[in-house]
Design a protein around this motif. Structure first.
Motif, PDB file in Angstrom:
ATOM      1  N   LYS A   1      18.540  71.721  18.432  1.00  0.00           N
ATOM      2  CA  LYS A   1      17.192  71.156  18.238  1.00  0.00           C
ATOM      3  C   LYS A   1      16.231  72.241  17.751  1.00  0.00           C
ATOM      4  N   GLN A   2      16.274  73.402  18.400  1.00  0.00           N
ATOM      5  CA  GLN A   2      15.379  74.508  18.051  1.00  0.00           C
ATOM      6  C   GLN A   2      15.670  75.073  16.669  1.00  0.00           C
ATOM      7  N   ALA A   3      16.909  74.987  16.205  1.00  0.00           N
ATOM      8  CA  ALA A   3      17.256  75.495  14.873  1.00  0.00           C
ATOM      9  C   ALA A   3      16.972  74.461  13.786  1.00  0.00           C
ATOM     10  N   LEU A   4      17.265  73.199  14.061  1.00  0.00           N
ATOM     11  CA  LEU A   4      17.182  72.176  13.018  1.00  0.00           C
ATOM     12  C   LEU A   4      15.765  71.696  12.742  1.00  0.00           C
ATOM     13  N   GLU A   5      14.953  71.538  13.768  1.00  0.00           N
ATOM     14  CA  GLU A   5      13.604  71.007  13.545  1.00  0.00           C
ATOM     15  C   GLU A   5      12.788  71.843  12.561  1.00  0.00           C
ATOM     16  N   PRO A   6      12.711  73.161  12.741  1.00  0.00           N
ATOM     17  CA  PRO A   6      11.937  73.943  11.761  1.00  0.00           C
ATOM     18  C   PRO A   6      12.572  73.909  10.364  1.00  0.00           C
ATOM     19  N   PHE A   7      13.899  73.843  10.310  1.00  0.00           N
ATOM     20  CA  PHE A   7      14.560  73.806   9.007  1.00  0.00           C
ATOM     21  C   PHE A   7      14.202  72.533   8.249  1.00  0.00           C
ATOM     22  N   VAL A   8      14.332  71.373   8.882  1.00  0.00           N
ATOM     23  CA  VAL A   8      14.051  70.122   8.160  1.00  0.00           C
ATOM     24  C   VAL A   8      12.557  69.963   7.893  1.00  0.00           C
ATOM     25  N   ALA A   9      11.718  70.527   8.761  1.00  0.00           N
ATOM     26  CA  ALA A   9      10.264  70.426   8.560  1.00  0.00           C
ATOM     27  C   ALA A   9       9.819  71.190   7.318  1.00  0.00           C
ATOM     28  N   GLN A  10      10.567  72.219   6.914  1.00  0.00           N
ATOM     29  CA  GLN A  10      10.164  73.011   5.752  1.00  0.00           C
ATOM     30  C   GLN A  10      10.774  72.510   4.444  1.00  0.00           C
ATOM     31  N   LEU A  11      11.579  71.429   4.496  1.00  0.00           N
ATOM     32  CA  LEU A  11      12.143  70.892   3.252  1.00  0.00           C
ATOM     33  C   LEU A  11      11.026  70.406   2.345  1.00  0.00           C
ATOM     34  N   SER A  12      11.173  70.630   1.066  1.00  0.00           N
ATOM     35  CA  SER A  12      10.138  70.291   0.095  1.00  0.00           C
ATOM     36  C   SER A  12       9.829  68.800   0.109  1.00  0.00           C
ATOM     37  N   PRO A  13       8.553  68.442   0.300  1.00  0.00           N
ATOM     38  CA  PRO A  13       8.178  67.026   0.239  1.00  0.00           C
ATOM     39  C   PRO A  13       8.278  66.451  -1.174  1.00  0.00           C
ATOM     40  N   ASP A  14       8.462  67.315  -2.147  1.00  0.00           N
ATOM     41  CA  ASP A  14       8.685  66.847  -3.520  1.00  0.00           C
ATOM     42  C   ASP A  14      10.132  66.414  -3.743  1.00  0.00           C
ATOM     43  N   GLN A  15      11.034  66.856  -2.846  1.00  0.00           N
ATOM     44  CA  GLN A  15      12.454  66.542  -2.991  1.00  0.00           C
ATOM     45  C   GLN A  15      12.997  65.646  -1.876  1.00  0.00           C
ATOM     46  N   TYR A  16      12.370  65.733  -0.696  1.00  0.00           N
ATOM     47  CA  TYR A  16      12.925  65.037   0.472  1.00  0.00           C
ATOM     48  C   TYR A  16      11.832  64.338   1.271  1.00  0.00           C
ATOM     49  N   ARG A  17      12.230  63.253   1.899  1.00  0.00           N
ATOM     50  CA  ARG A  17      11.399  62.577   2.890  1.00  0.00           C
ATOM     51  C   ARG A  17      12.122  62.741   4.222  1.00  0.00           C
ATOM     52  N   VAL A  18      11.433  63.241   5.255  1.00  0.00           N
ATOM     53  CA  VAL A  18      12.059  63.518   6.549  1.00  0.00           C
ATOM     54  C   VAL A  18      11.383  62.687   7.625  1.00  0.00           C
ATOM     55  N   LEU A  19      12.200  61.984   8.417  1.00  0.00           N
ATOM     56  CA  LEU A  19      11.718  61.123   9.495  1.00  0.00           C
ATOM     57  C   LEU A  19      12.325  61.568  10.811  1.00  0.00           C
ATOM     58  N   ARG A  20      11.546  61.473  11.874  1.00  0.00           N
ATOM     59  CA  ARG A  20      12.066  61.703  13.225  1.00  0.00           C
ATOM     60  C   ARG A  20      11.898  60.400  13.993  1.00  0.00           C
ATOM     61  N   TYR A  21      12.994  59.860  14.522  1.00  0.00           N
ATOM     62  CA  TYR A  21      12.985  58.603  15.278  1.00  0.00           C
ATOM     63  C   TYR A  21      13.387  58.941  16.704  1.00  0.00           C
ATOM     64  N   GLU A  22      12.447  58.749  17.643  1.00  0.00           N
ATOM     65  CA  GLU A  22      12.686  59.203  19.013  1.00  0.00           C
ATOM     66  C   GLU A  22      11.955  58.319  20.009  1.00  0.00           C
ATOM     67  N   PHE A  23      12.640  58.020  21.105  1.00  0.00           N
ATOM     68  CA  PHE A  23      11.984  57.365  22.226  1.00  0.00           C
ATOM     69  C   PHE A  23      11.334  58.456  23.074  1.00  0.00           C
ATOM     70  N   MET A  24      10.038  58.357  23.262  1.00  0.00           N
ATOM     71  CA  MET A  24       9.259  59.439  23.880  1.00  0.00           C
ATOM     72  C   MET A  24       9.152  59.343  25.403  1.00  0.00           C
TER      73      MET A  24
END
Length: 188
Positions: A148-171
């Motif tokens: 979780k600690q490695a992947l979240e920052p990685f996917v958050a920095q993906l270019s919004p011009d190339q990718y759309r990133v969603l997080r689906y979570e029950f809080m």
């Protein structure tokens, strides 16, 4: 309609996205549920590449595929998801990861942050334009927290011009609930 559980939501997204004839990857075959679901979706003209490092996973998945008579649609690959680029050279329309450990087996044999991050980076290079990368993170154990600690920052920095990133979570769950990171590659 109630909100779908995380894995059900993954299957809904795949069903809405994967068409007959597609090539797809199950990066963590586990007990074979996602592999079978993908094999149904790709039809006789498509193909599923399924990866796992545990013999138990390959045996369980092979049995499920045999029960459904879907073996011809799938390549079961006894290797790390971090090596997917060595086995798959074509662009794929979907890749799914269910991180963690194989249910009912040794919990110490879990996916690890370093190899998972490498696998995600390689998965993005195989993902066709318009493709979907789905990552279910189980973080109720130590290795899952590190992922979780490695992947979240990685996917958050993906270019919004190339990718759309969603997080689906029950809080509002008492225990750490698994959640989905969904990455869609733009088709332009």
């Amino acid at each position: 309609m109630p909100l779908p559980r995380t894995v059900s939501f993954v299957h809904t997204l795949l069903a809405d996205h994967v068409v007959e004839g597609a090539s797809v990857i199950d990066a963590t075959m586990g007990n074979g549920h996602d592999t079978v679901h993908l094999a149904r979706l790709v039809g006789d003209s498509g193909h599923v590449y399924a990866f796992d490092i545990q013999n138990e996973a390959l045996k369980a998945t092979a049995a499920r595929l045999s029960d459904e008579q879907l073996q011809a649609r799938v390549s079961l690959i006894h290797d790390s998801h971090a090596s997917m680029h060595e086995h798959v050279s074509e662009a794929v329309s979907a890749i799914v990861f269910n991180l963690g450990y194989l249910p009912g087996t040794d919990k110490s044999c879990a996916t690890q942050a370093t190899s998972t991050l490498t696998a995600i980076e390689r998965a993005l290079t195989l993902l066709a334009p318009g493709g979907l990368l789905l990552i279910v993170i189980y973080w109720g154990h130590e290795a899952g927290v590190r992922e979780k600690q490695a992947l979240e920052p990685f996917v958050a920095q993906l270019s919004p011009d190339q990718y759309r990133v969603l997080r689906y979570e029950f809080m509002n769950r008492v225990n750490p609930a698994p959640y989905l990171l969904a990455i869609e590659r733009f088709s332009h």
